[in-house]
Design an enzyme around this catalytic site. Structure first.
Site, PDB file in Angstrom:
ATOM      1  N   GLU A   1       0.835  -1.277   0.046  1.00  0.00           N
ATOM      2  CA  GLU A   1      -0.022  -0.083  -0.036  1.00  0.00           C
ATOM      3  C   GLU A   1       1.084   1.401  -0.051  1.00  0.00           C
ATOM      4  OE1 GLU A   1      -2.852  -0.002  -0.531  1.00  0.00           O
ATOM      5  OE2 GLU A   1      -3.649  -1.789  -0.021  1.00  0.00           O
TER       6      GLU A   1
ATOM      7  N   CYS B   1      -2.217   8.904   2.998  1.00  0.00           N
ATOM      8  CA  CYS B   1      -2.268   8.478   1.652  1.00  0.00           C
ATOM      9  C   CYS B   1      -3.276   9.003   0.596  1.00  0.00           C
ATOM     10  CB  CYS B   1      -1.869   6.993   1.863  1.00  0.00           C
ATOM     11  SG  CYS B   1      -3.339   6.238   2.462  1.00  0.00           S
TER      12      CYS B   1
HETATM   13  P1  NAD Z   1       8.593   4.851   4.195  1.00  0.00           P
HETATM   14  O1  NAD Z   1       8.451   4.137   2.964  1.00  0.00           O
HETATM   15  O2  NAD Z   1       9.784   5.831   4.415  1.00  0.00           O
HETATM   16  O3  NAD Z   1       8.592   4.036   5.298  1.00  0.00           O
HETATM   17  C1  NAD Z   1       7.417   2.905   5.652  1.00  0.00           C
HETATM   18  C2  NAD Z   1       8.161   1.897   6.537  1.00  0.00           C
HETATM   19  O4  NAD Z   1       9.180   1.195   5.893  1.00  0.00           O
HETATM   20  C3  NAD Z   1       8.806   2.403   7.921  1.00  0.00           C
HETATM   21  O5  NAD Z   1       8.279   1.540   8.838  1.00  0.00           O
HETATM   22  C4  NAD Z   1      10.163   2.164   7.410  1.00  0.00           C
HETATM   23  O6  NAD Z   1      10.965   2.088   8.651  1.00  0.00           O
HETATM   24  C5  NAD Z   1      10.224   1.162   6.507  1.00  0.00           C
HETATM   25  N1  NAD Z   1      11.326   0.861   5.699  1.00  0.00           N
HETATM   26  C6  NAD Z   1      11.936   1.941   5.127  1.00  0.00           C
HETATM   27  N2  NAD Z   1      12.912   1.607   4.324  1.00  0.00           N
HETATM   28  C7  NAD Z   1      12.823   0.140   4.042  1.00  0.00           C
HETATM   29  C8  NAD Z   1      13.351  -0.947   3.188  1.00  0.00           C
HETATM   30  N3  NAD Z   1      14.254  -0.634   2.562  1.00  0.00           N
HETATM   31  N4  NAD Z   1      12.721  -2.078   3.265  1.00  0.00           N
HETATM   32  C9  NAD Z   1      11.748  -2.317   4.299  1.00  0.00           C
HETATM   33  N5  NAD Z   1      11.182  -1.332   5.189  1.00  0.00           N
HETATM   34  C10 NAD Z   1      11.801  -0.143   5.083  1.00  0.00           C
HETATM   35  O7  NAD Z   1       7.385   5.810   4.344  1.00  0.00           O
HETATM   36  P2  NAD Z   1       6.713   6.805   5.318  1.00  0.00           P
HETATM   37  O8  NAD Z   1       7.298   7.934   4.879  1.00  0.00           O
HETATM   38  O9  NAD Z   1       6.876   6.013   6.526  1.00  0.00           O
HETATM   39  O10 NAD Z   1       5.345   7.021   5.122  1.00  0.00           O
HETATM   40  C11 NAD Z   1       5.038   8.009   3.959  1.00  0.00           C
HETATM   41  C12 NAD Z   1       4.251   7.162   2.697  1.00  0.00           C
HETATM   42  O11 NAD Z   1       3.537   6.204   2.933  1.00  0.00           O
HETATM   43  C13 NAD Z   1       3.614   8.193   1.728  1.00  0.00           C
HETATM   44  O12 NAD Z   1       4.179   8.177   0.497  1.00  0.00           O
HETATM   45  C14 NAD Z   1       2.247   7.702   1.827  1.00  0.00           C
HETATM   46  O13 NAD Z   1       1.270   8.029   0.707  1.00  0.00           O
HETATM   47  C15 NAD Z   1       2.450   6.263   2.113  1.00  0.00           C
HETATM   48  N6  NAD Z   1       1.228   5.554   2.583  1.00  0.00           N
HETATM   49  C16 NAD Z   1       0.548   5.005   2.084  1.00  0.00           C
HETATM   50  C17 NAD Z   1      -0.709   4.314   2.512  1.00  0.00           C
HETATM   51  C18 NAD Z   1      -1.607   3.380   1.758  1.00  0.00           C
HETATM   52  O14 NAD Z   1      -2.473   2.693   2.422  1.00  0.00           O
HETATM   53  N7  NAD Z   1      -1.378   3.429   0.325  1.00  0.00           N
HETATM   54  C19 NAD Z   1      -1.105   4.648   4.049  1.00  0.00           C
HETATM   55  C20 NAD Z   1      -0.397   5.293   4.578  1.00  0.00           C
HETATM   56  C21 NAD Z   1       0.839   5.925   4.086  1.00  0.00           C
END
Ligand code: NAD
Length: 471
Positions: free
Chosen positions: A244, A278
């Site tokens: 997501e 999001c």
């Molecule tokens: P992010 O991708 O930076 O981090 C998300 C999670 O992934 C964190 O727990 C982080 O520690 C982990 N992570 C980071 N690098 C990783 C890797 N290489 N491998 C595995 N895990 C890793 O995102 P964010 O900044 O926390 O969230 C914001 C983003 O999330 C925005 O783009 C938003 O649109 C999206 N979002 C989507 C939804 C949805 O349901 N579609 C919901 C909420 C947020």
């Protein structure tokens, strides 16, 4: 339980304390107020081993018992909404009432999913043979959550995964680990040891998890850039993946709307949670006949709304959740200023907190960064349109396809437009409404797979076709 200190991981139903810690910052002040464990590789191995061992008995536990446990987990969240809500405000920044609502909403979500039972499909029941397809759990789930709705988005994974009979290791974002760690402790009374493990750590932990051979399935919510890395990592041993990801959602406002009725709804559809959603409206396309009227109303709300520390009474919008995101949004704002775009801004507190004022960008060029990129912060481009076909093309001209909205009194026309939007969710005269019984699935680079609804439950299961010869 003391919600203000002693944050521990839950591995195999017990406390796990790691040698290192990560600092947790209150975004309203910009200063660290707590620390969370920094999971070691050895502890990740332990969590996965515990989840693997627990899977044997959890998958054999009758589904009614698993559903009852998930329901009880929901009761626990509801019972602790006050304390968790206060902690949520400190780590996430959202004002207290809305923070408490996130915990209550997550509790209600667990309740709703606890009533869901996977189907059994019979494709033949004849004298010659009986054929049915049943659904079986996958194994150990690696769940990774972001910081914008840390509790809700974690429970969207916990509820279906555990009802389906999987076990889980959940990792919250390093920016918002605290509520999730406390929930790990609270749920020890509900799930047998090893069924639900919570670990926290820095930037290395996510990649360690997605590469770990002990997981069968990854459920990830976060940015599109990270989602691609997750999928790449999962491809090494073909783990099942649900992603997501980000969005750049368009809302289309038709000329027949009643501006006084819709302005407030459109404003909060874009700016609730300081626009860190999001599915927030991130591009607002408004018919030229009502453009100025809507712009002036939104500007009025932007100037009146109180932004500040979520712990203070009367605050409506909190800070940006973390420094990294704050700098990204500032960069986008600087770019808009450099290109001399017209900005309409509200007020934001001065000081060391991560505050950025509500900013409406008045009819910027379609190719400007504020239109093309997901801001994930309080910058909303408002764009004029004349022709419906043209605006649908502009709305769809995005690599993202998460959600969208249409505002019009003419429901038939709005439905026609909605059907032409290339998004997994589309709202008419409402927004931000998501339900546990309704699938949520990003198209294009907004994701892969489904959360919520029966489709979401089945993402945690595999079909098994059983053929029985008769006669
Ligand atoms: P992010 O991708 O930076 O981090 C998300 C999670 O992934 C964190 O727990 C982080 O520690 C982990 N992570 C980071 N690098 C990783 C890797 N290489 N491998 C595995 N895990 C890793 O995102 P964010 O900044 O926390 O969230 C914001 C983003 O999330 C925005 O783009 C938003 O649109 C999206 N979002 C989507 C939804 C949805 O349901 N579609 C919901 C909420 C947020």
């Amino acid at each position: 339980m003391d919600f203000d200190r002693d944050y521990k991981m839950t591995i195999n139903g017990r406390d796990a304390v790691s040698p290192g810690t990560i600092e947790v910052v209150n975004p309203a002040t910009g200063t660290a107020f707590a620390s969370a464990p920094d999971c070691t590789r050895g502890q990740l191995d332990e969590a996965v081993a515990a989840a693997r061992a627990a899977f044997k008995s959890w998958k054999a536990t009758p589904i009614a018992e698993r559903q009852a446990a998930v329901k009880k987990a929901g009761d626990i969240l509801l019972a602790h909404a006050e304390e968790l809500g206060r902690l949520f405000t400190r780590e996430q920044g959202r004002p207290v009432d809305a923070a408490k609502q996130e915990i209550q909403g997550a509790g209600a979500w667990l309740h709703a999913v606890s009533t869901m039972t996977p189907p059994v499909h019979v494709s033949e029941d004849s004298p010659a043979q009986y054929i049915e397809t049943r659904y079986v759990p996958l194994g150990v789930v690696c769940a990774i959550a972001p910081w914008n709705f840390p509790v809700t988005l974690s429970m969207w994974k916990v509820a279906p995964a555990l009802v389906a009979g999987n076990t889980m290791v959940l990792k919250p974002s390093p920016f918002t680990p605290l509520c999730t760690l406390k929930i790990g402790e609270l749920f020890r009374d509900v799930f047998p040891p090893g069924v639900f493990n919570v670990i926290s750590g820095g930037d290395e932990l996510g990649p360690w998890m997605t590469a770990h051979p002990g997981f069968d399935k990854i459920s990830f919510t976060g940015s599109t850039a990270t989602g691609k890395r997750v999928m790449e990592s999962a491809s090494k041993d073909l783990k099942r993946v649900t992603l997501e990801l980000g969005g750049n959602d368009a809302a289309i406002v038709m000329p027949d709307v009643n501006l006084d009725e819709v302005a407030q709804k459109i404003f909060f559809g874009a700016f609730f949670n300081t626009a860190q959603i999001c599915v927030a409206t991130k591009r607002l396309y408004v018919h030229e006949a009502v453009y100025e009227g809507l712009r002036d109303r939104l500007a009025g709300i932007a100037k009146a709304v109180k932004m500040g520390d979520g712990a203070e009474q009367g605050t409506v919008l909190g800070p940006i959740q973390n420094k990294r995101q704050y700098e990204r949004v500032l960069d986008l704002l600087e770019d808009a200023k450099k290109n001399e775009l017209t900005l309409i801004q509200g007020a934001a507190p001065e000081g060391s907190g991560f505050f950025i004022p509500v900013t409406i960008v008045d009819n910027p060029p379609e190719d400007s960064r504020v239109v093309q990129e997901e801001a994930f912060g309080p910058i909303l481009p408002m764009l004029k349109f004349k022709d419906v076909d043209d605006v649908i093309d502009r709305a769809n001209a995005s690599d993202y396809g998460l959600a969208g909205a249409v505002w019009s009194k003419d429901i038939d026309k709005a439905v026609e437009i909605a059907h032409r939007m290339e998004t997994g969710t589309v709202w008419i005269n409402q927004n931000l409404n998501l339900r546990p019984d309704t699938p949520f699935a990003g198209r294009k680079q907004s994701g892969s797979g489904v959360e919520n609804g029966m489709e979401g439950l089945l993402e945690y299961m595999a079909p098994q076709a059983v053929y029985i010869a008769r006669g």
